[in-house]
Design an enzyme around this catalytic site. Sequence first.
Site, short mmCIF file in Angstrom:
data_model
loop_
_atom_site.label_atom_id
_atom_site.label_comp_id
_atom_site.label_asym_id
_atom_site.label_seq_id
_atom_site.Cartn_x
_atom_site.Cartn_y
_atom_site.Cartn_z
N HIS A 80 0.83 -1.21 0.00
CA HIS A 80 0.00 0.00 0.00
C HIS A 80 0.86 1.25 0.00
O HIS A 80 0.88 2.01 0.97
CB HIS A 80 -0.91 -0.01 1.23
CG HIS A 80 -1.86 -1.18 1.28
ND1 HIS A 80 -1.44 -2.45 1.60
CD2 HIS A 80 -3.18 -1.26 1.01
CE1 HIS A 80 -2.49 -3.29 1.54
NE2 HIS A 80 -3.55 -2.59 1.19
N GLY A 101 -3.44 -4.40 11.10
CA GLY A 101 -3.87 -4.85 9.78
C GLY A 101 -5.36 -5.11 9.77
O GLY A 101 -6.01 -5.04 8.73
N ASN A 143 -6.45 11.23 4.59
CA ASN A 143 -6.14 11.36 3.16
C ASN A 143 -7.39 11.20 2.28
O ASN A 143 -7.28 11.12 1.06
CB ASN A 143 -5.03 10.38 2.75
CG ASN A 143 -5.44 8.93 2.87
OD1 ASN A 143 -6.62 8.59 2.85
ND2 ASN A 143 -4.47 8.04 3.00
N LYS A 167 -3.53 11.19 -0.32
CA LYS A 167 -3.06 9.85 -0.60
C LYS A 167 -2.09 9.93 -1.78
O LYS A 167 -2.35 10.68 -2.74
CB LYS A 167 -4.26 8.96 -0.94
CG LYS A 167 -4.05 7.49 -0.65
CD LYS A 167 -5.37 6.77 -0.49
CE LYS A 167 -5.20 5.26 -0.40
NZ LYS A 167 -6.45 4.56 -0.04
N ARG A 224 -17.46 -19.55 38.73
CA ARG A 224 -17.15 -18.13 38.49
C ARG A 224 -16.71 -17.45 39.78
O ARG A 224 -15.84 -16.59 39.79
CB ARG A 224 -18.33 -17.40 37.84
CG ARG A 224 -19.59 -17.40 38.67
CD ARG A 224 -20.72 -16.65 37.92
NE ARG A 224 -21.99 -16.83 38.59
CZ ARG A 224 -22.81 -15.84 38.92
NH1 ARG A 224 -22.52 -14.60 38.63
NH2 ARG A 224 -23.95 -16.10 39.52
N GLU A 241 -16.25 -4.61 25.06
CA GLU A 241 -15.48 -5.85 25.06
C GLU A 241 -14.26 -5.76 24.15
O GLU A 241 -13.22 -6.38 24.43
CB GLU A 241 -16.37 -7.03 24.66
CG GLU A 241 -17.48 -7.35 25.66
CD GLU A 241 -18.70 -6.44 25.53
OE1 GLU A 241 -18.76 -5.62 24.58
OE2 GLU A 241 -19.60 -6.54 26.39
N PHE A 286 -20.46 -12.64 25.42
CA PHE A 286 -20.08 -11.31 24.94
C PHE A 286 -18.63 -11.25 24.49
O PHE A 286 -18.21 -10.27 23.88
CB PHE A 286 -20.39 -10.26 26.01
CG PHE A 286 -21.83 -10.28 26.44
CD1 PHE A 286 -22.84 -10.57 25.53
CD2 PHE A 286 -22.20 -10.05 27.75
CE1 PHE A 286 -24.17 -10.62 25.91
CE2 PHE A 286 -23.53 -10.08 28.16
CZ PHE A 286 -24.53 -10.38 27.23
N HIS A 323 -20.91 -17.53 32.66
CA HIS A 323 -22.28 -17.71 32.20
C HIS A 323 -22.35 -18.56 30.93
O HIS A 323 -23.03 -18.22 29.97
CB HIS A 323 -22.97 -16.35 32.00
CG HIS A 323 -23.18 -15.62 33.29
ND1 HIS A 323 -22.13 -15.13 34.03
CD2 HIS A 323 -24.29 -15.28 33.97
CE1 HIS A 323 -22.58 -14.53 35.12
NE2 HIS A 323 -23.89 -14.63 35.11
#
Lengths: 645, 645
Positions: free
Chosen positions: A49, A135, A197, A259, A330, A378, A403, A427
Amino acid sequence: MPHREHGPRGGPDGTEERRRRSAEQAHRELAQQLRVDSLRCSTRAGSGHPSSSLSAADLMAVLLRDYLRWDLSHPENPNNDHVIFSKGHASPLLYAMLKAVGVISDAELLSYRRFRSPLEGHPVPTLPWVEVATGSLGQGLPVGVGIALSGKYLEKVPYRVWVLLGDSEMSEGSIWEAFDHARHYRLGNVIAILDMNRLGQRGQTPLGWSSAAYAARARAFGWRALEIDGHDPAAISGAYAEALRAPDAPALIVARTMKGKGVSLLEDKDGWHGKALNEAQCAKAIEELGGARDIVIEPEAPAPGERAPRPAAEPLRLPSYERSTDVATRRAYGDALKALGAARADIVAVDAEVNNSTYAEEFAKAHPDRYFEMFISEQQMVAAAVGLSVRRWSPFASTFAAFLTRAYDFLRMAAVSRANLRVCGSHAGVSIGEDGPSQMGLEDLAMMRAVHGSTVLYPCCANQTARLVAAMADQKGIVYLRTTREKTPVLYDATEAFPIGGSKVLRHAPHDRVTIIAAGITVHEALKAHAELEASGLSARVVDAYSIKPIDATGIREAVRATAGNAIVVEDHWAEGGLGDAVLECLAGEEPIVARVVHLAVREMPCSGTPAELLHAAGLDASSIAGAARRLVSDAARAAGASSP
Amino acid sequence: MPHREHGPRGGPDGTEERRRRSAEQAHRELAQQLRVDSLRCSTRAGSGHPSSSLSAADLMAVLLRDYLRWDLSHPENPNNDHVIFSKGHASPLLYAMLKAVGVISDAELLSYRRFRSPLEGHPVPTLPWVEVATGSLGQGLPVGVGIALSGKYLEKVPYRVWVLLGDSEMSEGSIWEAFDHARHYRLGNVIAILDMNRLGQRGQTPLGWSSAAYAARARAFGWRALEIDGHDPAAISGAYAEALRAPDAPALIVARTMKGKGVSLLEDKDGWHGKALNEAQCAKAIEELGGARDIVIEPEAPAPGERAPRPAAEPLRLPSYERSTDVATRRAYGDALKALGAARADIVAVDAEVNNSTYAEEFAKAHPDRYFEMFISEQQMVAAAVGLSVRRWSPFASTFAAFLTRAYDFLRMAAVSRANLRVCGSHAGVSIGEDGPSQMGLEDLAMMRAVHGSTVLYPCCANQTARLVAAMADQKGIVYLRTTREKTPVLYDATEAFPIGGSKVLRHAPHDRVTIIAAGITVHEALKAHAELEASGLSARVVDAYSIKPIDATGIREAVRATAGNAIVVEDHWAEGGLGDAVLECLAGEEPIVARVVHLAVREMPCSGTPAELLHAAGLDASSIAGAARRLVSDAARAAGASSP
């Protein structure tokens, strides 16, 4: 700001104006070198790129020459600044920078994208001074927040975290999670540089060159924002200086750029994203950029400052639980994490605003200075843990297993980053009961098994959980622990060992006719099924496969072989990708065990209900297991009878 | 705004001031009823989130009584408004609303959270007037954006999308993706109501009651924002009226509320999240709220407006490709999608700013009115597709397979929503080459197999891809298609059929000694391996397992049985959760095939390199397959020799 520079550039020449002009000229020369090298390596590779690298070259030239603090001879110096290319596809520019400071040679630069070169298509930390893989857009800034948390609150050292952002990635929600948390934690050590850009992969970004719109968003999220011409060295330098002035407010520099800047073939042209120039185009572009240069920069040395000392480790006093009492795994996670935190100063924890459900709150209360609340974000939670791992902490991240799916891209990339990360998903499964399927982790085992180099653990008992939490702290890579909402009986003594990669045979007799392989909540159902079967004269072996990955192939093969190949796998998870598949993998292979495997798993969409109702409806409870065992044994006997002469 | 109301409430009484007071009183009465019913059902259930319901009761009372347009006798009326509880845990309030309009009875209300009741702990669309599942925070608004896109651009009907947001979920990045896209698409039909009750699950939210901070963020994202007292019916009503005034700008109403409002035990108290009152507490609370009521509301009728007509379907003219030419399956995806779009007006497409890589751009160019660019916001992309599915469109969503991991929570929840969604992940596996592991989809098969009711397809040939894309359009549930970056030879005729759940035997001979099971890119390597083996006198069967889920158990079992149980599975994916596990599942079971299965998959972290180098390094190329086949056959022969007398 002092710096040393070698190469064909004149020194200062007396007057302020001349000095300014000379500095500007030096910036421009360095930027052109970065551009030329970005083109050279991508053209040699035949991909990459370059146009996304050219737009940010001036921004990085000024950073490298005048602001970045890197003690090149001591990469481990805790005061070194951090540079993250959140727009990882601009890797040619990053590598050109590393060449300009002499970290890599020109020959290495030209190995870009070749097989086994550390200069990969997108940055990975197999290369010195690259600390995280990028990336997948929108990840660099959230990880930078984690690194900055360590600098400000844990290490208390004066490093800065410079993050180069692309404008396309401003559409990723994770970027705004990072903005939110950088504000909340007053991370003045974060300076984000937006290479605006205008052009994305396939056309204009939603905001184009609306510099003010980006700045307004940043300010609304509590950041300082500076709008500049990203090709004007003086403006860039002024913005960096200004950004460093507020120790408690993160800063976004919105740099308007083009760019492909500097190369007429590419400049502000659509259709050039992710395309290398051919040799002829490249030669012409280099000419336009004033030819190749060989400037070598020595960055400024880090500011002095001692890393906050870590107290020495103390003996680990894991919690212990009485056999046959009922304790949720837990809860044991929280207790053990707290104990681990007391013994080891490198343990840190993050949670996504559910620490009173995951029980990470036990750690948070006992070690508030090493706990970071990540609220309902999260992605940012996992990214912060990756950043903390970069700074050599041992991070534990927790939320509901369901989650964690929100952060799968971050978990996948954490493996590419070679991060050491401990993750707890609570859970799990239908056994959570009334809250319903949105809260049930039913794909977490599949998801976490398919993370490269991961470890996947699923305890059934509080003492076992405590031991596994302790083991997690020293396990490399991404380590996942699955916990259960409901209280379950304590099965093992607190002294029992649970090596990663092991399993436990909980019930066995000489004439066992079927092996029941379970983990977590289903171990308890399997034990009840065992009792039920025993009462009716059918002897079953029960295996607790608490280590889902690596799975105890030897132990499981031995158990299944001992019961003439009759096996039941029972798991509170969808049928795909979990314990069932792990067991099949260890029975198969080049020396397969001839086995009849019945796989009990969740196959219909669950609803609300009591844990018992839902386990029964999914066919995972004791009576379902016992029924399946009886059918399997009788079918096997019939088949054996049919095949005998 | 007209409405009819039945029950113990006085009518209008003449003067403006009296009318206002009377309306306000009516709102308050209805709100108290919603509160009482929220308490009653959660107390009866013994769990749930009453305090999060009480805070929003006034907001919902005004909505229900004066603004919501629901043609209760015609749920399919396309002009009906949409209500989404993005804060799905406030389900008691939603159900209390449904009771107040007579959609559910009091007895049904009291079935809340019971086994098999449609009134689940978090809303699911098995209940009338619930259109999407919520409960994973931060999803309701992005899905609402999808519904709003349909209303504004496709159906062109005047419905509004009312989204109730919790303040905790404002920390989810996906919320800001939705803000961004609602602005971009000028969705004035979206009204988001933020129940800013200050308290999250475990304490104060990051912004607490900073109403202005939320409003500033919304405005910076191009929304209108109104700050109100969320317990003042007049203020609420005024805000709704104001929100509806700008047809091209979405509006956020920041409503300052108190968690547990109206019940002194709960009001603004921490520690009551997700806890039901006991019977005595509930009785006292109901008394405090003025007792039970039985108000029945008939919402306003929808505005008139004809849904934009859909042109009739035309015959499908799928693209066809010449045998033995090289065409990338991702290219065929784009071509086929375009053709499908020409034949059927219900096909719509979304992509995450990579449509020139996934080739969704073919559809976008041909059918720009049915294409929505979602920029780099994979969560919003999937959520928009769910919203479009709610409105009975047939949405196709595409991005790199690797980046679909970003949206896993949305894909999981789409299944809970019973959405019909077609998803394409391009750039699968190490065969993408130089871009490196961040861009390689290596966990997508595991991830998508573990979505409930999903279909997972992986074509190896352009003609096969076209047929499978057509099949996707009529397949229920979440359907996933994996495509390859590189061009690959066209193997099949354009006329060949590829049923979902099928496979193809590409090479077979009477004395085949090993079956090679491949899919996608590895089919081509398997065919080359077949030729290599044949030249050396080893006859191999080659199976193209293009349908990974459901897998063709019959076909694969037959092939493996025909080669004496010798099988090689080869896939460009991590070893866990993909084709290998699918094959083991179909060989195992109650009538297992005795098989020796060698599983070739990606087991080390890849780097950059050419596709050929990377396939070889991962042990997936023709020579690796042929070598594995030779070893397997010779080991099997040796074992057979050893076991024979």
